[in-house]
Design a protein around this motif. Structure first.
Motif, PDB file in Angstrom:
ATOM      1  N   PHE A  60       0.780  -1.102   0.176  1.00 30.85           N
ATOM      2  CA  PHE A  60      -0.119  -0.037   0.091  1.00 30.85           C
ATOM      3  C   PHE A  60       0.911   1.282   0.096  1.00 30.85           C
ATOM      4  CE2 PHE A  60      -2.655   3.062   2.177  1.00 30.85           C
ATOM      5  CZ  PHE A  60      -3.635   3.437   1.424  1.00 30.85           C
ATOM      6  N   GLU A  61       1.874   1.461   0.748  1.00 27.46           N
ATOM      7  CA  GLU A  61       2.765   2.297   0.764  1.00 27.46           C
ATOM      8  C   GLU A  61       3.593   2.692  -0.641  1.00 27.46           C
ATOM      9  OE1 GLU A  61       3.070   4.556   3.187  1.00 27.46           O
ATOM     10  OE2 GLU A  61       1.771   3.454   4.263  1.00 27.46           O
ATOM     11  N   ARG A  62       3.880   1.467  -1.293  1.00 36.31           N
ATOM     12  CA  ARG A  62       4.511   1.832  -2.699  1.00 36.31           C
ATOM     13  C   ARG A  62       3.350   2.254  -3.500  1.00 36.31           C
ATOM     14  NH1 ARG A  62       7.276  -2.300  -6.961  1.00 36.31           N
ATOM     15  NH2 ARG A  62       8.152  -0.943  -8.228  1.00 36.31           N
ATOM     16  N   ARG A  63       2.300   1.790  -3.673  1.00 35.23           N
ATOM     17  CA  ARG A  63       1.105   2.322  -4.280  1.00 35.23           C
ATOM     18  C   ARG A  63       0.948   3.619  -4.248  1.00 35.23           C
ATOM     19  NH1 ARG A  63      -4.162   3.568  -4.592  1.00 35.23           N
ATOM     20  NH2 ARG A  63      -5.266   2.946  -6.521  1.00 35.23           N
ATOM     21  N   MET A  64       0.918   4.249  -2.978  1.00 36.15           N
ATOM     22  CA  MET A  64       0.586   5.401  -2.520  1.00 36.15           C
ATOM     23  C   MET A  64       1.795   6.500  -3.121  1.00 36.15           C
ATOM     24  SD  MET A  64      -2.414   5.855  -1.052  1.00 36.15           S
ATOM     25  CE  MET A  64      -2.265   7.516  -0.207  1.00 36.15           C
ATOM     26  N   GLY A  65       2.669   6.056  -2.979  1.00 39.51           N
ATOM     27  CA  GLY A  65       3.971   6.759  -3.652  1.00 39.51           C
ATOM     28  C   GLY A  65       3.722   6.914  -5.194  1.00 39.51           C
ATOM     29  N   ILE A  66       3.367   5.496  -5.873  1.00 44.62           N
ATOM     30  CA  ILE A  66       3.210   5.742  -7.359  1.00 44.62           C
ATOM     31  C   ILE A  66       2.082   6.705  -7.599  1.00 44.62           C
ATOM     32  CG2 ILE A  66       2.436   4.504  -9.272  1.00 44.62           C
ATOM     33  CD1 ILE A  66       3.978   2.115  -7.960  1.00 44.62           C
ATOM     34  N   ALA A  67       0.993   6.687  -6.858  1.00 43.42           N
ATOM     35  CA  ALA A  67      -0.167   7.617  -7.027  1.00 43.42           C
ATOM     36  C   ALA A  67       0.214   9.168  -6.950  1.00 43.42           C
ATOM     37  CB  ALA A  67      -1.347   7.485  -6.209  1.00 43.42           C
ATOM     38  N   ARG A  68       1.151   9.386  -6.112  1.00 40.12           N
ATOM     39  CA  ARG A  68       1.324  10.713  -5.718  1.00 40.12           C
ATOM     40  C   ARG A  68       2.570  11.265  -6.846  1.00 40.12           C
ATOM     41  NH1 ARG A  68       1.537   9.046  -0.237  1.00 40.12           N
ATOM     42  NH2 ARG A  68       3.808   8.434  -0.351  1.00 40.12           N
ATOM     43  N   ALA A  69       3.168  10.255  -7.424  1.00 42.41           N
ATOM     44  CA  ALA A  69       4.255  10.565  -8.422  1.00 42.41           C
ATOM     45  C   ALA A  69       3.360  10.627  -9.911  1.00 42.41           C
ATOM     46  CB  ALA A  69       5.145   9.558  -8.574  1.00 42.41           C
TER      47      ALA A  69
ATOM     48  N   GLY B 106     -15.897   6.567   9.928  1.00 43.78           N
ATOM     49  CA  GLY B 106     -15.089   7.566   9.356  1.00 43.78           C
ATOM     50  C   GLY B 106     -13.625   7.342   8.920  1.00 43.78           C
ATOM     51  N   ILE B 107     -13.014   6.290   9.586  1.00 47.10           N
ATOM     52  CA  ILE B 107     -11.577   5.705   9.062  1.00 47.10           C
ATOM     53  C   ILE B 107     -11.723   5.275   7.763  1.00 47.10           C
ATOM     54  CG2 ILE B 107     -11.792   3.466   9.885  1.00 47.10           C
ATOM     55  CD1 ILE B 107      -8.782   3.547  10.746  1.00 47.10           C
ATOM     56  N   GLY B 108     -12.812   4.710   7.477  1.00 48.67           N
ATOM     57  CA  GLY B 108     -12.776   4.361   5.910  1.00 48.67           C
ATOM     58  C   GLY B 108     -12.591   5.141   4.761  1.00 48.67           C
ATOM     59  N   VAL B 109     -12.934   6.403   4.930  1.00 49.69           N
ATOM     60  CA  VAL B 109     -12.674   7.388   4.067  1.00 49.69           C
ATOM     61  C   VAL B 109     -11.340   8.095   3.979  1.00 49.69           C
ATOM     62  CG1 VAL B 109     -15.186   7.490   3.289  1.00 49.69           C
ATOM     63  CG2 VAL B 109     -14.220   8.814   5.035  1.00 49.69           C
ATOM     64  N   THR B 110     -10.402   7.853   4.858  1.00 51.21           N
ATOM     65  CA  THR B 110      -9.106   8.591   5.175  1.00 51.21           C
ATOM     66  C   THR B 110      -8.205   7.997   4.200  1.00 51.21           C
ATOM     67  OG1 THR B 110      -8.257   7.066   6.634  1.00 51.21           O
ATOM     68  CG2 THR B 110      -9.535   8.947   7.780  1.00 51.21           C
ATOM     69  N   MET B 111      -7.349   9.142   3.805  1.00 53.13           N
ATOM     70  CA  MET B 111      -6.130   8.781   2.879  1.00 53.13           C
ATOM     71  C   MET B 111      -5.404   7.737   3.276  1.00 53.13           C
ATOM     72  SD  MET B 111      -6.907  10.327  -0.234  1.00 53.13           S
ATOM     73  CE  MET B 111      -5.235  10.352  -0.974  1.00 53.13           C
ATOM     74  N   GLU B 112      -5.177   7.815   4.409  1.00 53.23           N
ATOM     75  CA  GLU B 112      -3.945   6.663   5.061  1.00 53.23           C
ATOM     76  C   GLU B 112      -4.470   5.363   5.061  1.00 53.23           C
ATOM     77  OE1 GLU B 112      -5.107   9.468   6.462  1.00 53.23           O
ATOM     78  OE2 GLU B 112      -3.378  11.143   5.999  1.00 53.23           O
ATOM     79  N   TYR B 113      -5.803   5.107   4.992  1.00 46.26           N
ATOM     80  CA  TYR B 113      -6.571   3.810   5.240  1.00 46.26           C
ATOM     81  C   TYR B 113      -6.920   3.227   3.717  1.00 46.26           C
ATOM     82  CZ  TYR B 113      -8.999   0.093   7.607  1.00 46.26           C
ATOM     83  OH  TYR B 113      -9.265  -1.321   7.965  1.00 46.26           O
ATOM     84  N   ALA B 114      -6.586   2.074   3.587  1.00 46.89           N
ATOM     85  CA  ALA B 114      -6.874   1.446   2.472  1.00 46.89           C
ATOM     86  C   ALA B 114      -8.143   1.142   1.701  1.00 46.89           C
ATOM     87  CB  ALA B 114      -6.089  -0.172   2.213  1.00 46.89           C
TER      88      ALA B 114
END
Length: 379
Positions: free
Chosen positions: A26-35, A334-342
């Motif tokens: 998930f962390e790598r995916r988030m990095g690719i999305a930001r890039a 609420g946690i379901g729609v946070t950016m930090e949660y999958a």
């Protein structure tokens, strides 16, 4: 009918799942999305697994696998929310390239198989509303060479593609099914303009504008519309399989959360009302899974039967994706729609898949239009 996978298919599933679990977290995916939503390194890793050559014939340097293996791969990529345009390149575009007669098609296929090239279908136009016969892009033969003018929208990973398969009209009115040919247009040609952007799910797309850009005829107008319909059906089957994988993982995340989240001193998974809701979610997931199988197995059917079956599958998948996604988010709170949660990212991807290759309402209309049986009282 035997629905068990062969040993080769299970090994393929295991290989892709291991890569997703260990190499595409998930962390790598988030990095690719930001890039920007695409990683050349991740695409290279898919090529090393042999996936970019999955459906390409052995004569062209591929593995020669079929729809069932494609479904297996797409389910696993869906579980990992892989952003790279595997289906657009390795399933949809390769099918068109293998059908085509352009001399350069073999070179593009070899490049895709090796992971060096990416070719995508650019077919969506403004005001088309998912209708494949609505083509306003025009192709003219000038001195024996084709030049193409028009615009295409939401081209998957368009800014990272080396060439585009472009449906363009060589005759007829804007909404005629006849007169549509498919052309190969290289990104570097004069008159090709791209505007890339990120999509809601973290991937990327582009707007493609063609101003008298040179193109090579891939499939002529006699077969162009039929080839485009088949390509869309391959894309629908891939989207269905990816959605099943994404929903499967989202349900697992939700169940894990329910087993750890406590209210009144007990896990919320012990509440009967929530257990009933997760049972309904599982039912929708299994309905989606069976219709994904149905879609994949119907890809080899005659065109009329195939088109109706794929629309039926897309309707069920659209309903399941919406229900599973909404229920999973509500069960999280609420946690379901946070950016930090999958969980929220799975819901976004499911929303994008529901609109890919025609949304639920569009395909409901397609199913209705193709119904030949009556209810008896209207016979």
């Amino acid at each position: 009918m035997d629905f068990d996978y062969t040993d080769d298919q299970e090994q393929l599933r295991d290989a892709v799942r291991r890569w997703v679990d260990k190499g595409y977290g998930f962390e790598r995916r988030m990095g690719i999305a930001r890039a920007g939503g695409f990683s050349k390194e991740a695409w290279g890793e898919l090529a090393e697994l042999g996936l970019t050559a999955l459906t390409i014939s052995p004569d062209a340097g591929g593995m020669g696998f079929g729809p069932v293996e494609s479904m297996v791969v797409m389910e696993e990529l869906g579980r990992g929310l892989v952003l790279e345009p595997f289906a657009a390149v390795a399933l949809v575009a390769t099918d068109l390239l293998q059908q085509g007669h352009a001399p350069s098609a073999a070179l593009w296929l070899q490049g895709i198989a090796e992971g060096k090239e990416r070719v995508v279908l650019a077919h969506q136009e403004r005001a088309a509303r998912y209708r494949l016969n609505h083509v306003t892009t025009r192709a003219e033969n000038v001195g024996g060479n084709w030049v193409i003018s028009g615009a295409k929208s939401v081209v998957p990973a368009g800014a990272h593609a080396g060439a585009f398969i472009v449906p363009a009209r060589v005759g007829g009115a804007d909404d005629d099914a006849q007169g549509i040919a498919l052309f190969l247009v290289s990104r570097g040609e004069a008159g090709v303009t791209l505007r890339g952007y990120s999509t809601q799910d973290g991937a990327c797309a582009a707007e493609l504008k063609l101003d008298k850009a040179a193109g090579i005829e891939l499939i002529g107008p006699a077969d162009g519309h039929a080839a485009l319909e088949r390509a869309q059906d391959i894309g629908i089957a891939a989207a269905c399989a990816e959605a099943v994988g994404a929903m499967d993982k989202l349900v697992a995340i939700t169940v894990e959360y329910m087993n750890t989240r406590k209210q009144f001193g007990v896990p919320i998974s012990s509440f009967q009302a929530l257990r009933h809701r997760i049972a309904d979610v599982k039912m929708q997931l299994e309905l989606a899974r069976s219709m994904s199988f149905f879609a994949t197995l119907k890809l080899g059917a005659p065109a009329a039967e195939r088109r109706r079956a794929l629309s039926q599958a897309k309707v069920q998948l659209g309903q399941s994706m919406r229900f599973v996604g909404q229920q999973a988010i509500q069960l999280h709170g609420g946690i379901g729609v946070t950016m930090e949660y999958a969980a929220g990212h799975y819901f976004k991807r499911l929303t994008m898949l529901e609109m890919s290759f025609g949304d639920t309402m569009h395909h409901l209309g397609e199913v209705s239009a193709r119904m030949q049986d009556t209810a008896g009282v209207f016979a």
